[in-house]
Design a protein around this motif. Structure first.
Motif, PDB file in Angstrom:
ATOM      1  N   GLU A  17       0.841  -1.191  -0.013  1.00 51.52           N
ATOM      2  CA  GLU A  17       0.059  -0.066   0.076  1.00 51.52           C
ATOM      3  C   GLU A  17       0.784   1.216  -0.005  1.00 51.52           C
ATOM      4  O   GLU A  17       1.707   1.480   0.868  1.00 51.52           O
ATOM      5  N   PRO A  18       0.787   1.981  -0.899  1.00 48.01           N
ATOM      6  CA  PRO A  18       1.590   3.180  -1.060  1.00 48.01           C
ATOM      7  C   PRO A  18       1.097   4.648  -0.208  1.00 48.01           C
ATOM      8  O   PRO A  18       1.486   5.821  -0.573  1.00 48.01           O
ATOM      9  N   LEU A  19       0.230   4.224   0.744  1.00 49.88           N
ATOM     10  CA  LEU A  19      -0.114   5.376   1.568  1.00 49.88           C
ATOM     11  C   LEU A  19      -0.262   4.803   3.090  1.00 49.88           C
ATOM     12  O   LEU A  19      -0.785   3.703   3.273  1.00 49.88           O
ATOM     13  N   ARG A  20       0.176   5.525   4.078  1.00 52.68           N
ATOM     14  CA  ARG A  20      -0.100   5.235   5.456  1.00 52.68           C
ATOM     15  C   ARG A  20      -0.147   6.353   6.181  1.00 52.68           C
ATOM     16  O   ARG A  20       0.170   7.541   5.975  1.00 52.68           O
ATOM     17  N   LEU A  21      -0.763   6.063   7.558  1.00 55.80           N
ATOM     18  CA  LEU A  21      -0.842   7.172   8.460  1.00 55.80           C
ATOM     19  C   LEU A  21       0.150   6.855   9.753  1.00 55.80           C
ATOM     20  O   LEU A  21       0.004   5.679  10.289  1.00 55.80           O
ATOM     21  N   VAL A  22       1.195   7.804  10.310  1.00 51.40           N
ATOM     22  CA  VAL A  22       2.150   7.106  11.064  1.00 51.40           C
ATOM     23  C   VAL A  22       2.023   8.038  12.292  1.00 51.40           C
ATOM     24  O   VAL A  22       2.004   9.242  12.250  1.00 51.40           O
ATOM     25  N   LYS A  35       4.431   6.364  -0.341  1.00 53.82           N
ATOM     26  CA  LYS A  35       5.702   5.592  -1.090  1.00 53.82           C
ATOM     27  C   LYS A  35       5.542   5.788  -2.570  1.00 53.82           C
ATOM     28  O   LYS A  35       4.666   5.334  -3.028  1.00 53.82           O
ATOM     29  N   LEU A  36       6.609   6.289  -3.009  1.00 58.32           N
ATOM     30  CA  LEU A  36       7.049   6.518  -4.258  1.00 58.32           C
ATOM     31  C   LEU A  36       8.401   6.257  -4.683  1.00 58.32           C
ATOM     32  O   LEU A  36       9.345   6.645  -4.085  1.00 58.32           O
ATOM     33  N   ARG A  37       8.743   5.548  -5.918  1.00 59.16           N
ATOM     34  CA  ARG A  37       9.951   5.077  -6.465  1.00 59.16           C
ATOM     35  C   ARG A  37      10.783   4.429  -5.222  1.00 59.16           C
ATOM     36  O   ARG A  37      12.001   4.396  -5.017  1.00 59.16           O
ATOM     37  N   GLY A  38       9.897   3.517  -4.451  1.00 64.59           N
ATOM     38  CA  GLY A  38      10.542   2.721  -3.415  1.00 64.59           C
ATOM     39  C   GLY A  38      10.943   3.400  -1.900  1.00 64.59           C
ATOM     40  O   GLY A  38      11.403   2.842  -1.229  1.00 64.59           O
ATOM     41  N   GLU A  39      10.521   4.701  -1.987  1.00 62.34           N
ATOM     42  CA  GLU A  39      10.830   5.455  -1.097  1.00 62.34           C
ATOM     43  C   GLU A  39       9.571   6.081  -0.154  1.00 62.34           C
ATOM     44  O   GLU A  39       8.718   6.696  -0.891  1.00 62.34           O
ATOM     45  N   TRP A  40       9.446   5.995   1.174  1.00 65.31           N
ATOM     46  CA  TRP A  40       8.316   6.602   2.030  1.00 65.31           C
ATOM     47  C   TRP A  40       9.071   8.067   2.354  1.00 65.31           C
ATOM     48  O   TRP A  40      10.053   8.101   2.800  1.00 65.31           O
ATOM     49  N   ARG A  41       7.871   8.878   2.137  1.00 68.85           N
ATOM     50  CA  ARG A  41       8.256  10.224   2.584  1.00 68.85           C
ATOM     51  C   ARG A  41       6.915  10.887   3.037  1.00 68.85           C
ATOM     52  O   ARG A  41       5.833  10.588   2.463  1.00 68.85           O
ATOM     53  N   ARG A  42       7.180  11.907   3.886  1.00 72.49           N
ATOM     54  CA  ARG A  42       5.990  12.467   4.185  1.00 72.49           C
ATOM     55  C   ARG A  42       5.217  13.278   3.426  1.00 72.49           C
ATOM     56  O   ARG A  42       6.145  13.822   2.283  1.00 72.49           O
ATOM     57  N   GLY A  43       4.008  13.875   3.475  1.00 72.97           N
ATOM     58  CA  GLY A  43       3.376  14.462   2.412  1.00 72.97           C
ATOM     59  C   GLY A  43       3.208  15.898   2.727  1.00 72.97           C
ATOM     60  O   GLY A  43       3.173  16.117   3.898  1.00 72.97           O
ATOM     61  N   VAL A  83      10.244  15.422   1.411  1.00 71.18           N
ATOM     62  CA  VAL A  83       8.760  15.087   1.380  1.00 71.18           C
ATOM     63  C   VAL A  83       8.306  14.972  -0.136  1.00 71.18           C
ATOM     64  O   VAL A  83       8.947  15.197  -0.832  1.00 71.18           O
ATOM     65  N   TRP A  84       7.000  14.653  -0.159  1.00 71.96           N
ATOM     66  CA  TRP A  84       6.315  14.451  -1.550  1.00 71.96           C
ATOM     67  C   TRP A  84       5.449  15.468  -1.414  1.00 71.96           C
ATOM     68  O   TRP A  84       4.519  15.803  -0.506  1.00 71.96           O
TER      69      TRP A  84
END
Length: 428
Positions: A17-22, A35-43, A83-84
């Motif tokens: 899943e390319p989206l999560r809340l942490v 998650k984009l291009r294999g990397e998780w970043r904050r939006g 960030v994204w």
């Protein structure tokens, strides 16, 4: 299959899943990460003029299958990191991952915080505060119509960040048959004692409408004043998001409709209020959605600006009463019965709001009296009738007319029915 009183949502976020809340209390609350291009970043929002509102928050909650949107905001106090950048307007139409606008951006301390209702939601309603009730029990299942009483509905509305329940279809009679046994003070429905319940189809589900957390304050009635919205548990004054934005009569009409206050009379921005924290809002969004969904959810600085709205249902409803001056009368559920030949008086009055104005009496026959309109004196007027006969029988209604804010307003009373003659127990 039986319904679980407090179904537990899995905390596992699949790497697929390319989206999560942490960082929140559950998988349905926290800081947005993509998650984009294999990397998780904050939006973070894409640009300075972009705005993250409750509509965008609701889109994230839907994508995560996390119930209704409760709150969302931009935060600027999170640790610096890459960030994204995300377009909020596109999020409402597509998946979050598809709304990443630029992959090359320096680190930032901004982020997006989202809170969803986790295991309860309203679906197929006109907004976030209305719809059929669903509960999470390994999947979303309909809450059957006998499951909630008024106290349970109050808890559910509060849990979703809405106002008090205004319509509950499917509430049971007070026989202790409901699924949730709430006292009304609980913060969430899952905090209430409950019993197992069967699942049901959508046609047999509870339909709930909570009032929107919106009000007008400082005016002469609930239909005129300064716009305030309750968001994230706090009432604040509202101002437009950007000075280039314009609050128009269409946005004013949307506020009046949402408050069930008739049509728009006037509305606009005003300066000169005491500095205080405000909720920012966009007028184009208000024309399409509820006011609460259009709050730009960020920590804004204090402001002296506000939005003032006047709706057509400004005036209190006048009160009509009838008294007999020289004969006996009988009070009836629908009105008053008087003897033929007696003299009676109709009083029109209104609770004090504004000075002046006039009362118009609408009798059953237009030629009953020479003057059907009298000025309001001490917020009332008296209409005298003599020699009561068959022509006096029928409905009487008071209409209050007033010129205020350079506009003409009127408000009509309930009808009072006069009966002439007949039998019945009389009283003086």
């Amino acid at each position: 299959m039986t319904f679980l009183c407090a179904g537990v949502r899995s905390e596992n976020n699949s790497s697929a899943e390319p989206l999560r809340l942490v960082g929140g209390a559950s998988r349905c609350a926290g800081t947005v990460e993509v998650k984009l291009r294999g990397e998780w970043r904050r939006g973070k929002v894409y640009g300075r003029l972009d705005r993250w509102d409750l509509g965008a928050t609701a889109a994230v909650c839907r994508e995560l299958d996390c119930g209704s949107a409760v709150s969302g905001r931009e935060r600027y106090d999170v640790p610096q990191s890459r960030v994204w950048r995300i377009s909020p307007d596109l999020v409402k139409k597509s998946t979050v991952r598809k709304c990443v606008m630029n992959t090359d951006f320096p680190s930032s301390s901004w982020g997006l915080e989202v809170v969803c209702s986790d295991w309860v939601r309203l679906v197929s309603g006109s907004g976030l505060c209305s719809g059929s009730v669903q509960i999470w029990d390994q999947s979303w299942t309909w809450l059957c119509e006998e499951a909630l009483d008024l106290q349970g509905a109050e808890v559910l509305c509060r849990e979703l960040g809405c106002g008090a329940p205004s319509l509950l279809q499917g509430a049971v009679s007070p026989l202790g048959l409901q699924t949730f046994f709430c006292e009304g003070h609980e913060s969430a429905l899952r905090d209430c004692p409950c019993s197992s319940s069967r699942t049901c189809s959508s046609g047999a589900a509870v339909n709930l409408t909570c009032s929107e957390p919106l009000r007008l304050v400082g005016g002469a009635s609930r239909c005129a004043g300064i716009v305030e919205v309750k968001h994230r548990g706090e009432w604040r004054r509202v101002e437009v998001y950007d000075r280039l934005d314009r609050w128009d009569l269409g946005a004013t009409a949307a506020v009046c409709r949402e408050l069930d206050c008739g049509s728009a009379v006037s509305g606009g921005e005003r300066d000169g209020f005491p500095q205080s924290r405000v909720w920012e809002i966009t007028s184009d969004c208000v024309n399409k959605s509820t006011v609460r969904e259009c709050v730009v959810s960020r920590d804004s600085s204090s402001s002296s600006w506000a939005l003032e709205v006047v709706c057509s249902d400004l005036l209190n409803r006048p009160i009509i009463s009838l008294s007999v001056l020289d004969g006996a009368s009988e009070a009836l559920p629908q009105g008053v019965r008087v003897k033929p030949g007696s003299k009676f008086r109709v009083k029109c009055s209104v609770e004090p709001q504004f000075p002046g104005g006039s009362f118009q009496l609408l009798p059953p026959t237009v030629n009953l009296t020479q003057n059907h309109t009298l000025p309001a004196v001490n917020h009332s007027a008296h209409f005298l009738f003599s020699d009561t006969g068959p022509a006096h029988k029928g409905n009487y209604t008071c209409v209050y007319h007033l010129q205020v804010f350079n506009h003409a307003f009127s408000s009509q009373s309930h009808a009072l029915q006069l009966y002439v003659g007949g039998q019945g127990q009389r009283r003086r």
